[in-house]
Design an enzyme around this catalytic site. Structure first.
Site, short mmCIF file in Angstrom:
data_model
loop_
_atom_site.label_atom_id
_atom_site.label_comp_id
_atom_site.label_asym_id
_atom_site.label_seq_id
_atom_site.Cartn_x
_atom_site.Cartn_y
_atom_site.Cartn_z
N GLU A 268 0.87 -0.99 0.19
CA GLU A 268 0.04 0.11 0.26
C GLU A 268 1.21 1.06 -0.10
O GLU A 268 0.61 2.21 -0.87
CB GLU A 268 -0.99 -0.38 1.30
CG GLU A 268 -2.46 0.49 0.80
CD GLU A 268 -3.58 0.55 1.84
OE1 GLU A 268 -4.06 -0.73 1.61
OE2 GLU A 268 -3.34 1.08 3.29
N HIS B 91 7.97 -26.37 0.76
CA HIS B 91 7.05 -27.34 -0.22
C HIS B 91 6.63 -26.62 -0.89
O HIS B 91 5.62 -27.51 -1.23
CB HIS B 91 6.67 -28.55 0.66
CG HIS B 91 7.23 -28.80 1.56
ND1 HIS B 91 8.30 -30.20 1.60
CD2 HIS B 91 9.28 -28.57 2.95
CE1 HIS B 91 9.32 -30.42 2.71
NE2 HIS B 91 8.86 -29.45 3.18
N LYS C 282 -13.72 1.69 -2.42
CA LYS C 282 -14.74 1.95 -1.74
C LYS C 282 -15.22 2.81 -1.90
O LYS C 282 -16.94 2.89 -1.38
CB LYS C 282 -13.89 2.91 -0.61
CG LYS C 282 -13.15 1.98 0.49
CD LYS C 282 -12.76 2.59 1.50
CE LYS C 282 -11.41 3.06 2.01
NZ LYS C 282 -10.72 3.63 2.80
O1 PA5 Z 1 -3.07 1.95 5.52
C1 PA5 Z 1 -4.33 2.67 5.84
O2 PA5 Z 1 -4.07 3.84 6.22
C2 PA5 Z 1 -5.08 1.69 5.62
O3 PA5 Z 1 -5.12 0.03 5.24
C3 PA5 Z 1 -6.11 1.37 6.62
O4 PA5 Z 1 -5.43 0.65 7.77
C4 PA5 Z 1 -7.17 1.07 6.14
O5 PA5 Z 1 -7.93 1.09 5.70
C5 PA5 Z 1 -8.24 0.86 7.77
O6 PA5 Z 1 -9.51 2.42 7.66
P1 PA5 Z 1 -9.24 2.38 9.08
O7 PA5 Z 1 -8.77 2.67 10.10
O8 PA5 Z 1 -10.02 3.99 8.79
O9 PA5 Z 1 -10.74 2.09 9.34
#
Ligand code: PA5
Length: 470
Positions: free
Chosen positions: A296, A325, A439
């Site tokens: 990410e 394996h 989203k």
């Molecule tokens: O790294 C990030 O910001 C995202 O992957 C969030 O952790 C994920 O989308 C969850 O978001 P939130 O903590 O706002 O629910």
């Protein structure tokens, strides 16, 4: 608990990233050629510390008060509840899962209560209805503390779980429902903070400069860890030790900068896959956590100066020896597109001897008299050798032992490495615009107010042809 910083220092072995070991590897000249970029990346990360979305760099230093609150809350939860359930997803779930797996007994929930000394622990990081029902089959909500974790305070998955649990608790416990929910969220934005205020939930705050995937060392990770009996001060001490070690701009002394530089140079040679392969079940979910952090943070289509790019390195999780394996055939003989990170542990917390037996079968009996510890070490060494012989770039991180301190070191190492790599790539490491489209489309499909335009866009999207549906 006291930790010996010197004895618990991680060892980073980058030999197999160098041309002396692997034909595709790097030389001192590569470091020299990139010296300016490396210095700039170090300077950028150093300058960013504590600012913007780099608040996570300060977490080992600025949480005395919140740690005291977490410990007091965790003690009360440990005393009064039989189950502790985290509701969260992504960065609000992967860290808690990783720390639990790393430090707690590998069959923690199956231990008798007197051995566990804390509530059973679950992290619900999906909206699969079967899983929700399964959870409710094994917990008693009246004996459960739920920790709703969401930085944005509006993530659909987490808020859906919250709605279900809140409804259930209210129906069964009435006014007492509020004593079964702890909110961990942003102080300044989102819905959960408002809901928590209205309902009167105990609340912990996620600092503004700490994004989801960089949040394990704030209340997101520290509260669940403390509830499970993990020494969170030890984790922070380890993180601090690693952070201090990485303060220097000298690449040979700064392991995160070195790792970032090698990985970045490898990416530029087309190594598009980053395999994370710990040789310890305790570290299995560190690989999951790393996959989110790396994927990410670095998978981006715009540089900081607005130029188009499609960059990143696909993270892959593997577990030694299990995936020898399964995946290692591909790593050894497949394309030269990977950098493999092995994580070794010098001293496992248990020693298991392999007893005598099968005397008439020498090909089995050779194992006897050794330990499982020797076997897993030999297999790791042998796999590293085979992968290197096959010409594949790899390096090894060795933990002297897996405990809270070394876990903290490891977490901070990966976060700093990611920040340096993003800086070298010239991208924004801390945003995730690529997940917004999905989203928003979900919101449109479920009728969230304000998403009419997106709903219309979806309705006009190319229709699927029946001839390609079998
Ligand atoms: O790294 C990030 O910001 C995202 O992957 C969030 O952790 C994920 O989308 C969850 O978001 P939130 O903590 O706002 O629910």
């Amino acid at each position: 608990m006291r930790y010996n910083k010197k004895e618990l220092k991680l060892k980073l072995d980058f030999n197999n990233m160098m041309s002396k070991s692997v034909a595709d590897g790097f030389t001192e000249r590569d470091f020299a050629r990139n010296a300016a970029a490396i210095a700039q990346a170090h300077a950028d990360v150093t300058a960013g510390r504590g600012n913007g979305m780099m608040g996570w760099t300060q977490l080992p230093y600025n949480q005395d008060e919140v740690v005291a609150d977490i410990l007091a809350t965790a003690n009360a939860v440990r005393k009064n509840f039989e189950y502790f359930v985290v509701l969260g997803i992504g960065g609000s779930a992967l860290g808690p899962i990783a720390a639990f797996q790393a430090i707690c007994h590998l069959h923690y929930n199956d231990l008798p209560k007197r051995k566990r000394k804390g509530p059973k622990f679950y992290v619900e990081d999906n909206v699969d209805p079967e899983r929700m029902v399964a959870l409710l089959d094994v917990i008693d909500p009246a004996k459960t503390m739920f920790n709703v974790i969401t930085k944005s305070g509006s993530t659909s998955e987490t808020m859906t779980q919250y709605l279900i649990i809140h409804d259930l608790l209210t129906k069964t416990l009435g006014d007492k429902a509020k004593d079964h929910i702890i909110a961990t969220t942003s102080r300044s934005t989102g819905n959960l903070i408002k809901i928590a205020g209205k309902e009167g939930y105990k609340t912990f705050y996620i600092p503004d400069g700490v994004g989801g995937r960089f949040s394990e060392l704030c209340p997101v990770g520290l509260l669940p860890a403390a509830v499970c009996g993990i020494d969170i001060k030890g984790m922070l001490l380890g993180a601090r030790a690693m952070d201090e070690q990485c303060a220097t701009s000298s690449i040979k002394k700064n392991p995160a900068l070195m790792a970032a530089t090698l990985q970045w140079m490898a990416m530029r040679k087309g190594k598009n896959v980053s395999v994370m392969m710990p040789y310890a079940d305790g570290l299995k979910y560190i690989a999951d956590w790393y996959c989110q952090l790396w994927g990410e943070s670095l998978g981006k289509n715009k540089t900081l100066d607005g130029k188009d790019c499609n960059v990143g390195q696909t993270p892959v999780k593997a577990l030694g020896v299990t995936d020898q394996h399964s995946q290692v055939q591909l790593y050894a003989e497949g394309p030269f597109d990977k950098v493999i990170t092995f994580i070794a542990v010098d001293n496992y917390r248990e020693t298991v001897e392999i007893p005598q037996g099968c005397e008439e079968f020498p090909n089995v009996n050779f194992l006897c008299g050794h330990t499982m510890n020797e076997l897993i070490q030999a297999e790791r060494t042998a796999t590293e050798y085979a992968i290197t012989k096959a010409g594949k770039l790899n390096h090894t991180i060795t933990l002297p032992v897996l405990n809270e301190f070394t876990l903290g070191e490891l977490l901070m190492f990966f976060m700093l490495k990611t920040a340096y790599t993003g800086a070298l790539m010239g991208i924004d490491t801390f945003n995730q615009p690529g997940v917004e489209e999905g989203k928003n489309a979900t919101y449109a499909l479920l009728g969230r107010p304000g998403y009419d335009e997106k709903r219309a866009e979806l309705a006009n999207a190319p229709q699927k042809a029946l001839k390609y549906t079998i």
